[in-house]
Scaffold this motif. Sequence first.
Motif, PDB file in Angstrom:
ATOM      1  N   LEU A  11       0.834  -1.206   0.000  1.00 28.30           N
ATOM      2  CA  LEU A  11       0.000   0.000   0.000  1.00 28.30           C
ATOM      3  C   LEU A  11       0.868   1.254   0.000  1.00 28.30           C
ATOM      4  O   LEU A  11       0.578   2.222  -0.710  1.00 28.30           O
ATOM      5  N   GLU A  12       1.924   1.260   0.793  1.00 31.78           N
ATOM      6  CA  GLU A  12       2.842   2.405   0.830  1.00 31.78           C
ATOM      7  C   GLU A  12       3.495   2.625  -0.533  1.00 31.78           C
ATOM      8  O   GLU A  12       3.620   3.753  -0.993  1.00 31.78           O
ATOM      9  N   ALA A  13       3.897   1.531  -1.174  1.00 34.41           N
ATOM     10  CA  ALA A  13       4.511   1.640  -2.504  1.00 34.41           C
ATOM     11  C   ALA A  13       3.495   2.190  -3.507  1.00 34.41           C
ATOM     12  O   ALA A  13       3.836   3.034  -4.359  1.00 34.41           O
ATOM     13  N   THR A  14       2.271   1.728  -3.403  1.00 31.61           N
ATOM     14  CA  THR A  14       1.212   2.206  -4.299  1.00 31.61           C
ATOM     15  C   THR A  14       0.948   3.694  -4.068  1.00 31.61           C
ATOM     16  O   THR A  14       0.820   4.471  -5.023  1.00 31.61           O
ATOM     17  N   ILE A  15       0.877   4.078  -2.801  1.00 33.53           N
ATOM     18  CA  ILE A  15       0.647   5.492  -2.459  1.00 33.53           C
ATOM     19  C   ILE A  15       1.787   6.358  -2.987  1.00 33.53           C
ATOM     20  O   ILE A  15       1.563   7.423  -3.572  1.00 33.53           O
ATOM     21  N   THR A  16       3.015   5.911  -2.838  1.00 32.33           N
ATOM     22  CA  THR A  16       4.183   6.648  -3.334  1.00 32.33           C
ATOM     23  C   THR A  16       4.119   6.787  -4.850  1.00 32.33           C
ATOM     24  O   THR A  16       4.382   7.872  -5.399  1.00 32.33           O
ATOM     25  N   ALA A  17       3.753   5.704  -5.536  1.00 35.21           N
ATOM     26  CA  ALA A  17       3.645   5.740  -6.997  1.00 35.21           C
ATOM     27  C   ALA A  17       2.535   6.704  -7.434  1.00 35.21           C
ATOM     28  O   ALA A  17       2.704   7.460  -8.396  1.00 35.21           O
ATOM     29  N   ILE A  18       1.418   6.687  -6.711  1.00 38.60           N
ATOM     30  CA  ILE A  18       0.304   7.590  -7.042  1.00 38.60           C
ATOM     31  C   ILE A  18       0.729   9.045  -6.847  1.00 38.60           C
ATOM     32  O   ILE A  18       0.452   9.910  -7.689  1.00 38.60           O
ATOM     33  N   LYS A  19       1.432   9.318  -5.731  1.00 40.12           N
ATOM     34  CA  LYS A  19       1.893  10.680  -5.467  1.00 40.12           C
ATOM     35  C   LYS A  19       2.864  11.152  -6.558  1.00 40.12           C
ATOM     36  O   LYS A  19       2.791  12.290  -7.015  1.00 40.12           O
ATOM     37  N   ARG A  20       3.779  10.278  -6.960  1.00 39.81           N
ATOM     38  CA  ARG A  20       4.740  10.616  -7.999  1.00 39.81           C
ATOM     39  C   ARG A  20       4.022  10.900  -9.319  1.00 39.81           C
ATOM     40  O   ARG A  20       4.308  11.878 -10.010  1.00 39.81           O
ATOM     41  N   HIS A  21       3.076  10.024  -9.647  1.00 36.04           N
ATOM     42  CA  HIS A  21       2.295  10.210 -10.872  1.00 36.04           C
ATOM     43  C   HIS A  21       1.517  11.523 -10.809  1.00 36.04           C
ATOM     44  O   HIS A  21       1.464  12.278 -11.792  1.00 36.04           O
TER      45      HIS A  21
END
Length: 109
Positions: A11-21
């Motif tokens: 979930l943290e990795a997904t959140i980080t990817a979403i923020k970057r995107h």
Amino acid sequence: SHQLKQTASELEATITAIKRHHSTTVQKLQDKLNDYRRKLQKSERKVSDLSKLLKENSSVIAALHKKLVTSKRRSTPNSTTQNQQQLATLSEEASEQSSFSCGVLDKSV
């Protein structure tokens, strides 16, 4: 417990990817918006210059028309050659004025 930690990590990795995107997308859109603003300002300047040119040309046309009407009143009905010469002169004057006014427009482009 291990599965819960793995899920949290994903979930943290997904959140980080979403923020970057999100950040990348916002930056791209901001750049496009700035580009469109610059284009709009350039277009507004062109419209302003064209409006000035139209006003100048209208004044020149009005002056030439007045001059033509005045010269027609002075001339006799049988002097068509003289009228043609006056029209040619007025046409040349209008052409010179138009060339001058176009120079004003070219500077803004």
